[in-house]
Scaffold this motif. Structure first.
Motif, short mmCIF file in Angstrom:
data_model
loop_
_atom_site.label_atom_id
_atom_site.label_comp_id
_atom_site.label_asym_id
_atom_site.label_seq_id
_atom_site.Cartn_x
_atom_site.Cartn_y
_atom_site.Cartn_z
N ILE A 18 0.86 -1.19 0.00
CA ILE A 18 0.00 0.00 0.00
C ILE A 18 0.89 1.23 0.00
CG2 ILE A 18 -1.79 1.25 1.25
CD1 ILE A 18 -2.43 -1.60 2.51
N TRP A 19 0.63 2.10 -0.93
CA TRP A 19 1.47 3.29 -1.15
C TRP A 19 0.63 4.55 -0.96
CZ3 TRP A 19 5.46 6.23 -1.59
CH2 TRP A 19 5.54 7.25 -2.52
N LYS A 20 1.07 5.39 0.00
CA LYS A 20 0.37 6.65 0.26
C LYS A 20 1.34 7.79 -0.03
CE LYS A 20 -2.54 4.68 3.84
NZ LYS A 20 -2.76 4.54 5.28
N PRO A 21 1.31 8.32 -1.27
CA PRO A 21 2.31 9.31 -1.67
C PRO A 21 2.35 10.54 -0.79
CG PRO A 21 0.55 9.11 -3.32
CD PRO A 21 0.36 8.01 -2.35
N ARG A 22 1.23 10.92 -0.20
CA ARG A 22 1.21 12.14 0.62
C ARG A 22 2.12 12.02 1.83
NH1 ARG A 22 -3.26 15.11 3.92
NH2 ARG A 22 -3.94 13.04 4.46
N LYS A 23 2.40 10.79 2.29
CA LYS A 23 3.22 10.62 3.48
C LYS A 23 4.71 10.48 3.18
CE LYS A 23 1.46 8.59 7.18
NZ LYS A 23 1.11 7.43 8.04
N CYS A 24 5.05 10.31 1.91
CA CYS A 24 6.45 10.02 1.54
C CYS A 24 7.36 11.22 1.80
CB CYS A 24 6.51 9.64 0.07
SG CYS A 24 8.18 9.33 -0.52
N ILE A 25 8.51 10.99 2.43
CA ILE A 25 9.47 12.07 2.68
C ILE A 25 10.67 11.96 1.74
CG2 ILE A 25 8.75 12.31 5.08
CD1 ILE A 25 11.36 10.90 5.90
N HIS A 26 10.57 11.10 0.74
CA HIS A 26 11.60 10.95 -0.29
C HIS A 26 12.97 10.64 0.30
CE1 HIS A 26 8.60 12.15 -3.14
NE2 HIS A 26 8.33 13.19 -2.39
N SER A 27 12.97 9.75 1.28
CA SER A 27 14.24 9.32 1.86
C SER A 27 15.01 8.46 0.88
CB SER A 27 13.98 8.50 3.13
OG SER A 27 13.35 7.28 2.79
N TYR A 38 11.41 -0.96 -6.73
CA TYR A 38 11.00 0.45 -6.74
C TYR A 38 11.73 1.17 -7.86
CZ TYR A 38 9.05 -0.90 -2.31
OH TYR A 38 8.32 -1.54 -1.35
N LEU A 39 10.97 1.49 -8.89
CA LEU A 39 11.53 2.09 -10.10
C LEU A 39 10.85 3.45 -10.33
CD1 LEU A 39 11.10 -1.28 -11.93
CD2 LEU A 39 13.32 -0.28 -11.46
N PRO A 40 11.40 4.51 -9.71
CA PRO A 40 10.71 5.82 -9.72
C PRO A 40 10.41 6.36 -11.12
CG PRO A 40 12.67 5.86 -8.30
CD PRO A 40 12.68 4.55 -9.02
N TRP A 45 5.40 2.21 -10.76
CA TRP A 45 6.76 2.39 -10.23
C TRP A 45 7.11 1.33 -9.20
CZ3 TRP A 45 9.06 4.15 -5.49
CH2 TRP A 45 8.16 4.40 -4.45
N ILE A 46 6.10 0.58 -8.71
CA ILE A 46 6.36 -0.49 -7.75
C ILE A 46 6.08 -1.83 -8.41
CG2 ILE A 46 5.74 -1.50 -5.51
CD1 ILE A 46 5.02 1.27 -4.51
N ARG A 47 7.08 -2.72 -8.44
CA ARG A 47 6.96 -4.04 -9.09
C ARG A 47 7.20 -5.13 -8.04
NH1 ARG A 47 8.19 -2.88 -14.70
NH2 ARG A 47 7.44 -0.76 -14.93
N PRO A 48 6.17 -5.49 -7.26
CA PRO A 48 6.36 -6.47 -6.19
C PRO A 48 6.76 -7.85 -6.69
CG PRO A 48 4.03 -5.92 -6.45
CD PRO A 48 4.79 -4.98 -7.33
N GLU A 49 6.49 -8.12 -7.96
CA GLU A 49 6.83 -9.45 -8.50
C GLU A 49 8.34 -9.67 -8.56
OE1 GLU A 49 5.41 -6.95 -10.10
OE2 GLU A 49 6.25 -6.67 -12.12
N ASN A 50 9.13 -8.61 -8.38
CA ASN A 50 10.58 -8.74 -8.51
C ASN A 50 11.32 -9.07 -7.22
OD1 ASN A 50 10.35 -8.26 -11.22
ND2 ASN A 50 10.82 -6.08 -11.07
N ALA A 51 10.58 -9.38 -6.14
CA ALA A 51 11.24 -9.76 -4.87
C ALA A 51 10.32 -10.71 -4.11
CB ALA A 51 11.52 -8.52 -4.03
N SER A 52 10.91 -11.41 -3.13
CA SER A 52 10.11 -12.32 -2.31
C SER A 52 9.26 -11.49 -1.34
CB SER A 52 11.03 -13.25 -1.52
OG SER A 52 11.75 -12.50 -0.55
N VAL A 53 8.20 -12.11 -0.83
CA VAL A 53 7.34 -11.43 0.14
C VAL A 53 8.16 -11.06 1.38
CG1 VAL A 53 5.38 -11.76 1.71
CG2 VAL A 53 5.18 -12.40 -0.70
#
Ligand code: SF4
Ligand code: FES
Length: 141
Positions: A18-27, A38-40, A45-53
């Protein structure tokens, strides 16, 4: 006036980021930890299939702002909740709150879960939340 919350989900089977852009501080922690997920510059931009859970969970729990959380179908909760509310001042940066809070802005109450970063420098374009702009201004308190 607070901006509308946007919430997006990216699924890998029963696991949902779950991605809530309003909370992101761009760390940039997400991109550094899992650059294959994570491919900005891509859409989505988020590809969960590319890593394990397991790898996704470990990274999401390191997101300092609470912009990233997760939920699993059939499982309780979506993120690790601390036992007590914690507040931390980041030198030259935001006020970090760890724990669920009810935020009242102009009489409207919003429930925020997990981590939240509040702007202290005054430069954020998403006040009351930090958007990482403190790095661009002369703010050192
Ligand atoms: S705050 Fe979270 S979502 Fe935003 S860049 Fe950092 S780790 Fe990624
Ligand atoms: S403290 Fe981060 S933008 Fe103000």
């Amino acid at each position: 006036m607070a901006q509308e919350e946007i919430e997006k989900e990216y699924a890998k089977g029963d696991f949902h980021i779950i991605w809530k852009p309003r909370k992101c501080i761009h760390s940039g922690i997400c991109v550094k930890k899992l650059p294959e997920v994570y491919l900005p510059d891509s859409k989505p931009w988020i590809r969960p299939e590319n890593a394990s859970v397991e790898a996704l969970k470990a990274q999401i729990l390191k997101c300092p702002s609470g912009a990233l959380t997760f939920r699993e179908e059939g499982a309780e909760g979506g993120s690790v909740k601390p036992r007590a509310l914690q507040a931390r001042l980041v030198p030259g940066g935001p006020l970090m709150i760890k724990g669920d809070i009810a935020l009242e802005v102009e009489g409207k109450v919003e429930h925020l879960e997990g981590n939240t970063a509040f702007c202290r420098c005054g430069a954020s374009s998403r006040k009351p939340f930090c958007d990482g702009s403190h790095k661009e201004v002369d703010f050192d308190s």
